[in-house]
Every structure is written in structure tokens, then in C-alpha cells.
Write a protein that holds these residues in place. Structure first.
Motif, mmCIF file in Angstrom:
data_model
loop_
_atom_site.group_PDB
_atom_site.id
_atom_site.type_symbol
_atom_site.label_atom_id
_atom_site.label_comp_id
_atom_site.label_asym_id
_atom_site.label_seq_id
_atom_site.Cartn_x
_atom_site.Cartn_y
_atom_site.Cartn_z
ATOM 1 N N LEU A 159 5.374 4.969 -2.863
ATOM 2 C CA LEU A 159 4.302 5.949 -3.040
ATOM 3 C C LEU A 159 3.565 5.636 -4.336
ATOM 4 N N CYS A 160 2.248 5.805 -4.322
ATOM 5 C CA CYS A 160 1.516 5.580 -5.569
ATOM 6 C C CYS A 160 1.759 6.763 -6.509
ATOM 7 N N SER A 161 1.441 6.596 -7.784
ATOM 8 C CA SER A 161 1.741 7.653 -8.748
ATOM 9 C C SER A 161 0.940 8.921 -8.456
ATOM 10 N N ALA A 162 -0.295 8.758 -7.964
ATOM 11 C CA ALA A 162 -1.107 9.950 -7.682
ATOM 12 C C ALA A 162 -0.483 10.764 -6.549
ATOM 13 N N CYS A 163 -0.043 10.087 -5.490
ATOM 14 C CA CYS A 163 0.558 10.809 -4.352
ATOM 15 C C CYS A 163 1.894 11.425 -4.753
ATOM 16 N N ALA A 164 2.700 10.672 -5.533
ATOM 17 C CA ALA A 164 4.005 11.200 -5.944
ATOM 18 C C ALA A 164 3.821 12.466 -6.790
ATOM 19 N N ALA B 123 0.858 -1.187 0.000
ATOM 20 C CA ALA B 123 0.000 0.000 0.000
ATOM 21 C C ALA B 123 0.888 1.230 0.000
ATOM 22 N N CYS B 124 0.405 2.274 -0.635
ATOM 23 C CA CYS B 124 1.115 3.555 -0.665
ATOM 24 C C CYS B 124 1.375 4.031 0.767
ATOM 25 N N GLU B 125 2.582 4.546 1.010
ATOM 26 C CA GLU B 125 2.970 4.974 2.367
ATOM 27 C C GLU B 125 2.437 6.366 2.725
ATOM 28 N N ALA B 126 1.903 7.089 1.757
ATOM 29 C CA ALA B 126 1.415 8.433 2.077
ATOM 30 C C ALA B 126 0.231 8.318 3.042
ATOM 31 N N PRO B 127 0.247 9.101 4.136
ATOM 32 C CA PRO B 127 -0.812 8.985 5.140
ATOM 33 C C PRO B 127 -2.190 9.176 4.524
ATOM 34 N N GLY B 128 -3.111 8.257 4.824
ATOM 35 C CA GLY B 128 -4.492 8.382 4.391
ATOM 36 C C GLY B 128 -4.757 7.989 2.951
ATOM 37 N N CYS B 129 -3.752 7.467 2.240
ATOM 38 C CA CYS B 129 -3.961 7.148 0.820
ATOM 39 C C CYS B 129 -4.646 5.793 0.656
ATOM 40 N N GLY B 130 -3.962 4.726 0.976
ATOM 41 C CA GLY B 130 -4.573 3.404 0.896
ATOM 42 C C GLY B 130 -4.552 2.768 -0.482
ATOM 43 N N ARG B 131 -4.164 3.554 -1.541
ATOM 44 C CA ARG B 131 -4.067 2.951 -2.871
ATOM 45 C C ARG B 131 -2.852 2.048 -2.943
ATOM 46 N N ARG B 132 -2.799 1.281 -4.002
ATOM 47 C CA ARG B 132 -1.652 0.408 -4.201
ATOM 48 C C ARG B 132 -0.437 1.209 -4.677
HETATM 49 ZN ZN LIG Z 1 -0.821 7.216 -2.519
#
Ligand SMILES: [Zn+2]
Ligand SMILES: [Zn+2]
Length: 245
Positions: A36-41, A19-28
Motif C-alpha cells: 500500500l502506498c503511504s497515502a492509502c495506508a 503499484a499500490c494494491e488499494a483499489p483505484g489508487c495507481g500510485r507507487r
Molecule cells: Zn495507494
């Protein structure tokens, strides 16, 4: 991280997607070798716009190439010649750094060092650099944490830029505690004389990239740069993942 570790991570990712490490994300975490997922990055607060030619802090609007900000002028210039950072130290970057440093997120070094390398390539004359030196941890803190976050970043940056990394040329003689609770003047006083260059023969006449995770006031980087300059370093550039706005 060794080639074996990387292979192990890839295998684990294939069996059990992270799972993405960004707090509150939860995406793969959908990018190779990234937590980190591409959206968070893509949504991270990247440092952009006009920058101080000394500390690298960014400002809205425009500035000349030799613009020096009020903070740098007030402190009669920090000892480093120029600094750059990849990200602004605001959410969620503060949380990611916190996971990286204090909550066992050592593997986030890959992501954070990737951002750091991009900033160094864009903002410093990195081709002229001879070696990369991380800001040292006090031995007692190193013993408790098990790793020096700045050294993790420096190791990956050195590999990316093809430059030697030396972890033994700076030492920290005092544990300066948590700077976060201190004001600006207190931080400067707190780190004064806390660092020493141990092996001047590796530093003399060299252009050094000094690496840390975050620049807040620049006091720590300034003191490290002073120690390197006292040992004969020709130029000291500072590079951090993030800087306080
Ligand atoms: Zn993410
Ligand atoms: Zn400045």
C-alpha cells in the motif's frame, strides 16, 4: 514469508516498482515491505474512539472501560473475553480483504498483519498471552484456496509478538459456507458446534489470542473461543484485522 521471499520481493520492487494494491489508487507502493502506498495506508479507517470491552466494536463518543455494547448483552456475552480489531470493515478495507482472501493477494498479509499487531499491542494485554491460534478453514476450502488467510496473519503476528503459533489446536468439522449471505441468527446457528479443540494439552490453562481476518457478528470467533474454553483455555482474546461497524 521467509527471509528469501522478502529479499526476492525487495529485489523485484527495485527493478519493477509495484503499484499500490488499494483499489483505484495507481500510485507507487512507496513504503518498504508494503503493498500500500503511504497515502492509502494513512487514509484507512482505523478503529478509534470508545470501544465495547467485550467485542471491541467502536462508537463515537465516550464509554467507561467496562462498557458492554447492546449486541454483546443480547447474546449473553460471546465466549471470548475481549476482542480488538485494527480497521473498520468499510471501503476500501472490504476490497483489500477480498483481494487478500479470494483474489490471490496473499502478500497483502504483511500489511494487514502489521495493522493487526498494532491493534493487539494497543488494545489487548498481549504480554500475558501464551499462544496464538488462527481460526481454521475447513480442509476442503483450504484445498481450494491453497492457504488459510487467518493462519497467514497469525504467523506474522506470532513472529512480531514473539509468541508460539499453533495451527493444529482447532479444527473445523463443517464447512459453514459463505456466512456473508446469512442474517445474524442464521450465522450463530450455522457455526454452532462447527469447531473442536484437538490438542487440549497445548491449550489448558493458557491465555490464547484467536486470530481471524474479519469479525462480522462474532459468531465464528465465539464458537472457536467456546471450543478453546472447553479444552481448558484460561483466557481467549480475539484479534481481527477488521470488524463490521
Ligand atoms: Zn495507494
Ligand atoms: Zn460488544
Amino acid at each position: 514469508m521467509s527471509a528469501f521471499d522478502r529479499a526476492a520481493v525487495r529485489l523485484l520492487d527495485a527493478i519493477w516498482p509495484r503499484a499500490c494494491e488499494a483499489p483505484g489508487c495507481g500510485r507507487r507502493a512507496d513504503r518498504p515491505d508494503s503493498l500500500l502506498c503511504s497515502a492509502c495506508a494513512a487514509a484507512l479507517p482505523y478503529a478509534s474512539g470508545a470501544a465495547c470491552s467485550k467485542c471491541g466494536r467502536t462508537f463515537p463518543g465516550q464509554a467507561s472501560a467496562d462498557f458492554v455494547c447492546d449486541l454483546c448483552l443480547k447474546e449473553k456475552h460471546p465466549a471470548f473475553d475481549r476482542a480488538c480489531h485494527a480497521l473498520e470493515y468499510i471501503p476500501p478495507v472490504d476490497a483489500l480483504v477480498d483481494i487478500f482472501k479470494y483474489r490471490g493477494g496473499r502478500w497483502l498479509a504483511r500489511d494487514l498483519a502489521g495493522f493487526l499487531e498494532a491493534a493487539v499491542r494497543a488494545r489487548l494485554p498481549f504480554a500475558e498471552a501464551d499462544l496464538i491460534v488462527p481460526v481454521p478453514l475447513h480442509p476442503e476450502r483450504m484445498r481450494r484456496r491453497g492457504y488459510n488467510q487467518a493462519a497467514e496473519l497469525a504467523g506474522i503476528l506470532g513472529a512480531g509478538l514473539g509468541r508460539a503459533v499453533r495451527r493444529d489446536v482447532l479444527s473445523r468439522s463443517r464447512d459453514t459456507g459463505h456466512q456473508a449471505r446469512l442474517g445474524r441468527a442464521e450465522r450463530l446457528a450455522n457455526v454452532k458446534g462447527a469447531f473442536k479443540a484437538e490438542k487440549p494439552e497445548f491449550v489448558r490453562g493458557r491465555a490464547v489470542i484467536l486470530v481471524d481476518d474479519v469479525m462480522t457478528t462474532g459468531a465464528t470467533l465465539g464458537e472457536c473461543a467456546s471450543a478453546l474454553k472447553a479444552a481448558g483455555a484460561a483466557v481467549v482474546w480475539a484479534a481481527t484485522v477488521a470488524a463490521a461497524v
